[in-house]
Design a protein around this motif. Sequence first.
Motif, mmCIF file in Angstrom:
data_model
loop_
_atom_site.group_PDB
_atom_site.id
_atom_site.type_symbol
_atom_site.label_atom_id
_atom_site.label_comp_id
_atom_site.label_asym_id
_atom_site.label_seq_id
_atom_site.Cartn_x
_atom_site.Cartn_y
_atom_site.Cartn_z
ATOM 1 N N VAL A 1 -7.226 -0.766 2.817
ATOM 2 C CA VAL A 1 -6.372 0.048 1.965
ATOM 3 C C VAL A 1 -7.270 1.065 1.269
ATOM 4 O O VAL A 1 -8.290 0.693 0.674
ATOM 5 C CB VAL A 1 -5.637 -0.807 0.918
ATOM 6 N N GLY A 2 -6.902 2.356 1.338
ATOM 7 C CA GLY A 2 -7.780 3.376 0.786
ATOM 8 C C GLY A 2 -7.073 4.342 -0.136
ATOM 9 O O GLY A 2 -5.859 4.520 -0.083
ATOM 10 N N ALA B 1 0.829 -1.199 0.000
ATOM 11 C CA ALA B 1 0.000 0.000 0.000
ATOM 12 C C ALA B 1 0.869 1.257 0.000
ATOM 13 O O ALA B 1 0.612 2.220 -0.746
ATOM 14 C CB ALA B 1 -0.925 0.002 1.210
ATOM 15 N N THR B 2 1.904 1.241 0.814
ATOM 16 C CA THR B 2 2.816 2.385 0.872
ATOM 17 C C THR B 2 3.516 2.587 -0.468
ATOM 18 O O THR B 2 3.612 3.720 -0.985
ATOM 19 C CB THR B 2 3.859 2.170 1.976
ATOM 20 N N ARG B 3 3.998 1.500 -1.055
ATOM 21 C CA ARG B 3 4.704 1.580 -2.336
ATOM 22 C C ARG B 3 3.804 2.123 -3.437
ATOM 23 O O ARG B 3 4.252 2.886 -4.312
ATOM 24 C CB ARG B 3 5.231 0.190 -2.712
ATOM 25 N N LEU B 4 2.535 1.741 -3.404
ATOM 26 C CA LEU B 4 1.604 2.146 -4.455
ATOM 27 C C LEU B 4 0.973 3.508 -4.191
ATOM 28 O O LEU B 4 0.231 4.023 -5.032
ATOM 29 C CB LEU B 4 0.514 1.086 -4.627
ATOM 30 N N LYS C 1 -4.338 1.511 -8.438
ATOM 31 C CA LYS C 1 -3.122 2.189 -8.882
ATOM 32 C C LYS C 1 -3.292 2.774 -10.285
ATOM 33 O O LYS C 1 -2.836 3.899 -10.576
ATOM 34 C CB LYS C 1 -1.961 1.197 -8.858
ATOM 35 N N ALA C 2 -3.954 2.044 -11.158
ATOM 36 C CA ALA C 2 -4.179 2.547 -12.514
ATOM 37 C C ALA C 2 -5.032 3.809 -12.496
ATOM 38 O O ALA C 2 -4.772 4.766 -13.242
ATOM 39 C CB ALA C 2 -4.845 1.469 -13.367
ATOM 40 N N ALA D 1 -4.707 -8.741 -5.211
ATOM 41 C CA ALA D 1 -3.643 -8.188 -6.055
ATOM 42 C C ALA D 1 -4.227 -7.359 -7.188
ATOM 43 O O ALA D 1 -3.742 -6.241 -7.475
ATOM 44 C CB ALA D 1 -2.773 -9.321 -6.608
ATOM 45 N N THR D 2 -5.263 -7.857 -7.845
ATOM 46 C CA THR D 2 -5.838 -7.115 -8.971
ATOM 47 C C THR D 2 -6.533 -5.841 -8.505
ATOM 48 O O THR D 2 -6.491 -4.816 -9.194
ATOM 49 C CB THR D 2 -6.811 -8.004 -9.771
#
Length: 508
Positions: free
Chosen positions: A102-103, A86-89, A163-164, A156-157
């Motif tokens: 995750v928000g 979550a942090t990375r994204l 992210k997209a 994962a998806t």
Amino acid sequence: MTTKRAILASLLLASAVHAGAAVQGAAAVPGPAAVKAAKYAVTAYRLEVVKTLSGLVSYNTVADPNLPSDRNPQHIAFKNYLKSEATRLGFDFADHGWVFIVGMGKGEERVGIVTHGDVQPVDPAKWKKSPFVLDQTSEPGKLLARGAEDDKGPIATALYAMKALKDQQVPLSKRIELYVYMGEESNWQPLVDFLKTHEPPQMNITLDAEYPAVVAEKASGTIAVTFPAAGAAVPAAGEAYLAAFAGGFFGSQIPEDASATVANASAAIEAQVRARGARQDGMRYEFARKGQDLEVRARGVSAHSSKPEDGVNAVAMLADALAVQPWPNTTAGAAVNYLNDMVGTGLYGERFGNIAYRDSFMGRMTVAPTVIRQKDEGIEVSLNVRRPQGKSVEQLTGEVNTALAAWQSRNLALANVTVRMGEPWLRRDAPQLPILMNVFSYFTGMKDPKPVAIGGGTNSRLFPNAVGFGPGMPGKVYTGHSEHEFITLRQLLLNLQMYTAVLAELAK
């Protein structure tokens, strides 16, 4: 948000979605921003989504009956991995113990994605590689691991769909929240308790079922009886009898393995059992002689117990293979006699008194033997029941007990009789359904899709305006709960496209 404001927001959200649905229904396609983001997601993140899935499945998140999820080291490590992802994204997150969220984005109106991070038990001996390593080579095109389809693939998806949208700066007026519950496969009560004080999003999709959208779920039930050692038949000297019978792994899996021991088995009995077993499709048998005893091992095909038609039930089939003569009512013999009398190799409970029925939308009730356990007091036989609407709990429970009483009057008294029946769930008026249908139709090419009912139960029941949306495709075998769980790379990427488009439409 106050209750009044929450109700108002929900009504406004429903109104907005209905209005949007009319436009989408006319065009029957998602909007340009949704399509663009979906295509970007699958182009930009086709490798990363597999890498993240590989990380997710590496944690053995099977429930430990002696250790709650919030104190289970594997569950904690899994959530720590989610935190790092979550942090990375670029997302925010909150760890509530049994529930991890995750928000992205802001807004009082929210869209929820409901998933789970725990997985079903697994027999490592049944896998070509470790079930907690994403196997990308044993079967080209398939990603094999426990949780690949149920439910870590969807997690994962969902992450890369979010992210997209972030990368493409898709205009969103609603906050998106991914809920990862850590007890869906074993214990729903912590989630029930959590939602008593936590206000969930006003609209939700659950990524733990099938396409095009799931709006109804059968209720899960159990019929468990014990064949007591006390009072069991004592065979005459030299008489053939069943000395042992066992099978199954857990209640929500169609059993792949079963075994029996026939004491004092003559050559004729062995030949009859072999011949009867040889006529069964999808079954494999191994026979071994130990003195006068015959040991039989049966191998079928595991499946989710909500879809018994997708498996080959080794317990039911072995009992049928042994139906070459009436057996003395030893504990094992009584168990086999009971299975053949009351269940047979059918799927729908037709032999179990008058319990069989069907609903025009939700389909037929299914009845499947799942676990046979040797206990100190005898052998316990558990049947998994998936029942649609159409009968009350009281009526069905009464019919089960009547059938059990009739069998006991003809055979022997049972012990520890347990009959549990849940309530079916139905939500056909969810306002997001037109959007889900349009997205599914656009990306799959399937015309005029309709919502469906399933035999399993998901956390859709606990969230407002929630319906299931994948990951299983219509007409395809669902592999979650089996010892051959996988998701194809093609399906993983198709899911990524559809999740991206749906979130873009619901949160715009």
